[in-house]
Design a protein around this motif. Structure first.
Motif, PDB file in Angstrom:
ATOM      1  N   PRO A 139       0.801  -1.224   0.000  1.00 57.45           N
ATOM      2  CA  PRO A 139       0.000   0.000   0.000  1.00 57.45           C
ATOM      3  C   PRO A 139       0.840   1.285   0.000  1.00 57.45           C
ATOM      4  N   ASP A 140       2.071   1.232   0.532  1.00 56.95           N
ATOM      5  CA  ASP A 140       2.905   2.442   0.484  1.00 56.95           C
ATOM      6  C   ASP A 140       3.748   2.501  -0.789  1.00 56.95           C
ATOM      7  N   MET A 141       3.427   1.653  -1.756  1.00 50.50           N
ATOM      8  CA  MET A 141       4.066   1.607  -3.080  1.00 50.50           C
ATOM      9  C   MET A 141       5.490   1.038  -3.062  1.00 50.50           C
ATOM     10  N   THR A 142       5.845   0.319  -2.010  1.00 52.32           N
ATOM     11  CA  THR A 142       7.111  -0.414  -2.021  1.00 52.32           C
ATOM     12  C   THR A 142       6.917  -1.636  -2.915  1.00 52.32           C
ATOM     13  N   PRO A 143       7.846  -1.904  -3.859  1.00 55.67           N
ATOM     14  CA  PRO A 143       7.677  -3.090  -4.701  1.00 55.67           C
ATOM     15  C   PRO A 143       7.786  -4.376  -3.890  1.00 55.67           C
ATOM     16  N   LEU A 144       6.960  -5.352  -4.234  1.00 53.19           N
ATOM     17  CA  LEU A 144       6.973  -6.665  -3.576  1.00 53.19           C
ATOM     18  C   LEU A 144       7.215  -7.732  -4.648  1.00 53.19           C
ATOM     19  N   PRO A 145       7.865  -8.845  -4.304  1.00 55.14           N
ATOM     20  CA  PRO A 145       8.159  -9.882  -5.299  1.00 55.14           C
ATOM     21  C   PRO A 145       6.892 -10.498  -5.894  1.00 55.14           C
ATOM     22  N   LYS A 146       6.954 -10.789  -7.166  1.00 48.84           N
ATOM     23  CA  LYS A 146       5.906 -11.585  -7.819  1.00 48.84           C
ATOM     24  C   LYS A 146       6.673 -12.595  -8.683  1.00 48.84           C
ATOM     25  N   LEU A 147       6.666 -12.433 -10.012  1.00 49.45           N
ATOM     26  CA  LEU A 147       7.461 -13.364 -10.822  1.00 49.45           C
ATOM     27  C   LEU A 147       8.961 -13.122 -10.639  1.00 49.45           C
ATOM     28  N   ALA A 148       9.318 -11.927 -10.191  1.00 53.35           N
ATOM     29  CA  ALA A 148      10.711 -11.668  -9.817  1.00 53.35           C
ATOM     30  C   ALA A 148      10.807 -11.859  -8.312  1.00 53.35           C
ATOM     31  N   LYS A 149      11.762 -12.715  -7.870  1.00 55.41           N
ATOM     32  CA  LYS A 149      11.852 -12.913  -6.412  1.00 55.41           C
ATOM     33  C   LYS A 149      12.712 -11.828  -5.778  1.00 55.41           C
ATOM     34  N   SER A 150      13.607 -11.212  -6.581  1.00 52.20           N
ATOM     35  CA  SER A 150      14.395 -10.080  -6.073  1.00 52.20           C
ATOM     36  C   SER A 150      14.911  -9.273  -7.256  1.00 52.20           C
ATOM     37  N   TRP A 151      15.477  -8.121  -6.970  1.00 53.51           N
ATOM     38  CA  TRP A 151      15.998  -7.263  -8.037  1.00 53.51           C
ATOM     39  C   TRP A 151      17.084  -6.355  -7.463  1.00 53.51           C
ATOM     40  N   ASP A 152      18.003  -5.942  -8.335  1.00 53.79           N
ATOM     41  CA  ASP A 152      19.048  -4.985  -7.947  1.00 53.79           C
ATOM     42  C   ASP A 152      18.959  -3.797  -8.888  1.00 53.79           C
ATOM     43  N   ILE A 153      19.146  -2.618  -8.311  1.00 54.25           N
ATOM     44  CA  ILE A 153      19.172  -1.407  -9.134  1.00 54.25           C
ATOM     45  C   ILE A 153      20.558  -0.792  -8.962  1.00 54.25           C
ATOM     46  N   SER A 154      21.247  -0.533 -10.067  1.00 56.09           N
ATOM     47  CA  SER A 154      22.608   0.016  -9.966  1.00 56.09           C
ATOM     48  C   SER A 154      22.563   1.429  -9.375  1.00 56.09           C
ATOM     49  N   ASP A 155      23.655   1.870  -8.800  1.00 56.74           N
ATOM     50  CA  ASP A 155      23.682   3.170  -8.135  1.00 56.74           C
ATOM     51  C   ASP A 155      23.348   4.323  -9.068  1.00 56.74           C
ATOM     52  N   ASP A 156      23.760   4.181 -10.332  1.00 52.09           N
ATOM     53  CA  ASP A 156      23.454   5.274 -11.271  1.00 52.09           C
ATOM     54  C   ASP A 156      22.009   5.208 -11.775  1.00 52.09           C
ATOM     55  N   GLY A 157      21.257   4.210 -11.294  1.00 54.59           N
ATOM     56  CA  GLY A 157      19.843   4.107 -11.667  1.00 54.59           C
ATOM     57  C   GLY A 157      19.633   3.693 -13.119  1.00 54.59           C
ATOM     58  N   LEU A 158      20.666   3.182 -13.771  1.00 56.77           N
ATOM     59  CA  LEU A 158      20.528   2.856 -15.193  1.00 56.77           C
ATOM     60  C   LEU A 158      20.334   1.363 -15.454  1.00 56.77           C
ATOM     61  N   THR A 159      20.702   0.524 -14.498  1.00 56.66           N
ATOM     62  CA  THR A 159      20.592  -0.919 -14.730  1.00 56.66           C
ATOM     63  C   THR A 159      19.690  -1.574 -13.685  1.00 56.66           C
ATOM     64  N   TYR A 160      18.646  -2.254 -14.174  1.00 58.37           N
ATOM     65  CA  TYR A 160      17.722  -2.978 -13.299  1.00 58.37           C
ATOM     66  C   TYR A 160      17.890  -4.463 -13.598  1.00 58.37           C
ATOM     67  N   THR A 161      18.298  -5.235 -12.592  1.00 57.39           N
ATOM     68  CA  THR A 161      18.481  -6.668 -12.795  1.00 57.39           C
ATOM     69  C   THR A 161      17.430  -7.433 -11.981  1.00 57.39           C
ATOM     70  N   PHE A 162      16.601  -8.204 -12.673  1.00 54.58           N
ATOM     71  CA  PHE A 162      15.545  -8.979 -11.994  1.00 54.58           C
ATOM     72  C   PHE A 162      15.939 -10.450 -11.922  1.00 54.58           C
ATOM     73  N   HIS A 163      15.800 -11.046 -10.731  1.00 58.58           N
ATOM     74  CA  HIS A 163      16.051 -12.479 -10.557  1.00 58.58           C
ATOM     75  C   HIS A 163      14.692 -13.161 -10.440  1.00 58.58           C
TER      76      HIS A 163
END
Lengths: 523, 325
Positions: free
Chosen positions: A67-91
């Motif tokens: 409800p506070d718009m924090t992302p929660l896992p669904k088909l992706a169990k986790s994800w990393d966002i690079s510090d420069d905000g340019l790369t999103y890696t979904f596991h």
């Protein structure tokens, strides 16, 4: 001693009962209503409200939102966002299968975002235009590389904006006419079983769902009941268990909510975040005059309107965001509390000349979405008359309304927009000067042009630091609220009426458009 | 030979009427503001002009209007009504799915109304000026004047909510296994309220029409002659009055035949009956041109067909009317 013992037994019994109530129970049928009947339940090609409601049980996205718009896992169990905000890696989750038994892999995600969704859905295409490359280093990993940082990027990965579709079924086909659209294959907790046209859509439990022990329910029936009164009767008679906002008039909600064993909630709209607005065409006189627009805003008694027209559901809005929207800042907004004297004074100050006490005669086109909006229009008409603006009410059907609104053929029209969880996604589109006509009903159809506001929204979208974003969006809210390029009516609240025996019906920001894996019925 | 020639002429006329209906409806619906692309744009909230262009291109809406009309008429001539824009499926498939439910509802309502209307009309006429006539006339007027959706809702409140005798909505009980006989009874039970509600409107029309027609014929000279000849009252009614009074009713029935397939939007809506009326109404709201046009054209074809049938029945009911003339 005896009393103590019975008290102890009673408390143990109560604890057991409470425990029993808290432990999810497996089995049962949930009867829902879908209206109007959707043209398809293939969520990838259509995102109408009813399609999303049914389709979100069959299809999934990579994430969902708290409800506070924090992302929660669904088909992706986790994800990393690079510090420069340019790369999103979904596991991705392990052991996920499509409903036809084929394994779900990263290739499905790459296909969905690379080919399918940009073809089917404008919003997703808009966001994917910011992506330089989508790649899948292995079966369980997907990497998105952006051209420049985009703070709202995660928002596109829910099940309705980022529906993951099976590559093995759709690749190389006409996605709109693929016969598989009739028997949708997803990864969701429920599988498509039968659609008896005009009667019901039946979904059954996906026994091979990737989340162990889920879903709890055996089956879902979406009954098609076109008439609002009949829907209320069906709920009263126990034939349906849940009514969504809009299924019955708000006045009925209060009556049904008073029934025994029935609860009402306004939760579950944090993702869509609907805001009712009054579009004023600033290309037309005298609506080009900020004082006139401010006068209109002061002339509305929003509290009264919410009570009398919307059955008490809603909260006054004085700016482009609602209290649900991240970065909402009530401190900077102009206080447009009802003040008829001030409204009249502003009309006098505006420099617009009045003839016989009438400053202007304008067309007022109420949103053609049923009785409530007609009454809303009537209320506005009456208030405008008080400040010397006469109106002709224009009646059109939905297609006519969309046509006139999106092409700027209106003076004043009522409308609502979804703010979609981040100002860079759903707020800016209504105020940016490069997003005016032929760009949908949530666009800047009013013709507002303010370079400063354009800059702020552009900067807010590419800024990642929440503190800095707050400053940017506070400034934008302050300017827009004072300029009143749109008259904000109210933060909309859609009541869901449901039987108390249904648990965990709404736990996330997309609310009823969630997959229902966690929903259970107390037997 | 004369009959064959008559039929051929009528057939040519029928085709011309249908062509005119097709062109007119095509023009009318295109004249309404908004097209399927704008509706889809509205549904999506945010779109870009390129998306709108692609939608129009996908459905051929970007081509000149006369070209679209020509393609459409050529398709209809080959019985190809095209695909629905919203459903992405052939419209004939969509209509075929809904046709059985619609026919069941409208035919039942129609039969109830026709039989009931004839009985009530004749009864009223036989007792003209007396209490049965007054009662029937007032009832017919009331049925005619009451809005259908209101009657439907009141019927639901009384028979379903209060008394619990009949189901409030739908065409059958959902999610229960039943034998074919049980299923048929279940559907019949669901049919009672919507069919009687819809039937009331037709009933009123037939009652009033029958009463007026019978009263007119009763005063004609050949009836007086029949009585003078000493014919029995039953024979006079059957052979002379009723047979002659039937002509306007046949005309009316043939005109209303179009409603049989056009569906009954209000009744279908109130009772959640899965018929064509609702499908057509949604198609109108969504500017689903092909779907809407197909329902127009098919309903018109029914009217044309039943008019032809009516012409043939006239000659049976009244030998003075010759088909060839």
């Amino acid at each position: 001693m005896k009393r103590l013992l019975s008290a102890a037994i009673l408390s143990v019994a109560t604890a057991i009962a409470a425990q029993a109530q808290d432990d999810p129970q497996t089995g049962g049928t949930l009867n829902l209503v879908v209206q109007p009947e959707p043209p398809t339940v293939m969520l990838g090609i259509n995102r109408l409200g009813p399609v999303s409601y049914v389709g979100s049980k069959i299809y999934e996205g990579l994430v969902t939102f708290a409800p506070d718009m924090t992302p929660l896992p669904k088909l992706a169990k986790s994800w990393d966002i690079s510090d420069d905000g340019l790369t999103y890696t979904f596991h991705l989750q392990e052991g996920v299968k499509w409903h036809d038994g084929e394994p779900f892999t990263s290739a499905d995600v790459v296909y969905s975002f690379g080919e399918y969704l940009p073809e089917a859905f404008s919003r997703t295409r808009g966001v994917m235009d910011r992506v330089e490359e989508i790649s899948a280093p292995d079966d369980r990993t997907v990497v998105f590389k952006l051209k420049e940082p985009y703070a709202a990027f995660m928002i596109i990965f829910d099940s309705t904006g980022g529906t993951i579709v099976p590559k093995h079924i759709y690749e190389g086909t006409d996605i709109f006419k693929n016969p598989a659209n009739e028997t949708p294959i997803g990864t969701g907790p429920f599988k498509f079983d039968e659609w008896s046209k005009g009667r019901y859509i039946h979904l059954v439990r996906n026994d091979e769902y990737w989340q162990d022990g889920r879903p709890y329910l055996d089956e879902l029936y979406f009954h098609i009941i076109p008439d609002a009164n009949s829907r209320a009767i069906a709920f009263e008679q126990g034939q349906v268990d849940v009514l969504r906002g809009g299924d019955v008039e708000n006045i009925e909600v209060n009556r049904l909510g008073d029934m025994e064993g029935v609860d009402v909630t306004t939760d579950g709209w944090e993702f869509y975040d609907p805001l009712a607005i009054i579009n004023v065409n600033t290309r037309h006189e005298p609506l080009d005059n900020p004082k006139v627009r401010q006068a209109i805003s002061y002339a509305l008694d929003r509290e009264f309107m919410i009570d009398a027209v919307f059955g008490g559901f809603g909260k006054p809005a004085y700016g482009p965001m609602t209290e649900r929207t991240p970065y909402y800042d009530p401190e900077v907004l102009t206080d447009y509390s009802f003040d008829m004297e001030k409204a009249k004074a502003l009309m006098e100050e505006s420099g617009v000349e009045a003839e016989g006490g009438v400053y202007a005669t304008l067309d007022l086109m109420p949103l053609p979405y049923g009785e409530t909006w007609q009454r809303h229009g009537e209320y506005i008409r009456q208030q405008l008359k008080e400040i010397g603006i006469e109106t002709n009410v224009v009646s059109v059907d939905v297609a006519g309304w969309v046509e006139r609104t999106t092409t700027g053929k209106f003076d004043i029209t009522t409308n609502f927009t979804y703010l979609l969880g981040d100002p860079a996604m759903g707020v800016g589109q209504t105020y940016r000067s490069n997003n005016q006509l032929n760009r949908g009903t949530a666009a800047n159809v009013d013709g507002y042009e303010n370079p400063k506001v354009d800059d702020l929204f552009a900067e807010g979208a590419r800024t990642l630091d929440p503190g800095k974003r707050q400053e940017i969006y506070s400034e934008a809210q302050k300017i827009i609220s004072a300029d009143a390029p749109v008259i904000w009516s109210h933060q909309m609240e859609y009541p869901t009426v449901y039987r108390s025996k249904i648990h965990d019906l709404i736990t996330t920001a997309p609310g009823l458009n969630e997959g229902f894996a966690d929903v259970w019925i107390e037997q | 030979m004369a009959q064959v020639r008559f039929l051929l002429i009528r057939l040519v006329k029928a085709i011309m009427v249908l062509l005119a209906v097709t062109v007119l409806s095509f023009g009318l619906i295109r004249a309404a503001p908004g097209d399927p692309a704008t509706v889809m744009a509205g549904e999506q909230g945010a779109v870009d002009p390129e998306f709108l262009e692609r939608v129009r291109e996908r459905y051929g809406l970007d081509r000149p209007i006369h070209e679209q009309l020509f393609t459409y008429v050529a398709g209809v001539a080959m019985l190809d009504f095209g695909d629905s824009y919203q459903h992405n499926r052939p419209v004939m498939e969509l209509i075929a799915e809904r046709l059985p439910a619609t026919l069941l509802l409208t035919l039942t309502a129609f039969a109830l109304a026709l039989i009931g209307g004839l009985l009530m009309g004749v009864t009223a006429a036989r007792h003209v000026g007396k209490w049965p006539d007054a009662l029937i006339t007032v009832a017919a007027l009331l049925f005619f004047a009451l809005p259908l959706f209101w009657v439907g809702l009141m019927a639901i409140l009384l028979f379903s909510v209060q008394l619990g005798w009949l189901p409030a909505f739908g065409m059958s009980t959902i999610g229960v296994n039943m034998s074919p006989i049980e299923r048929a009874l279940d559907v019949a039970k669901h049919l009672i309220l919507p069919a009687s509600t819809l039937g009331l409107l037709y009933l009123a029309t037939y009652t009033r029409m029958t009463r007026a027609s019978v009263l007119e014929v009763m005063d004609l000279e050949f009836v007086r002659t029949a009585r003078a000849k000493g014919l029995g009252e039953r024979r006079i009614w059957r052979r002379h009055i009723l047979k002659n009074a039937l002509l306007p009713i046949i005309t009316l029935a043939s005109l209303q035949a179009g409603h049989l397939v056009g569906g009954a939007v209000l009744t279908e809506t109130v009772f959640s009956w899965p018929g064509i009326g609702r499908l057509a109404f949604d198609a109108l709201l969504q500017r689903d041109y092909n779907l809407l046009l197909a329902t127009f054209i098919i309903a018109s074809a029914f009217v044309v067909f039943f008019n032809l049938v009516a012409d043939l029945i006239y000659s049976l009911a009244d030998p003075r009317i010759e088909v060839a003339s």
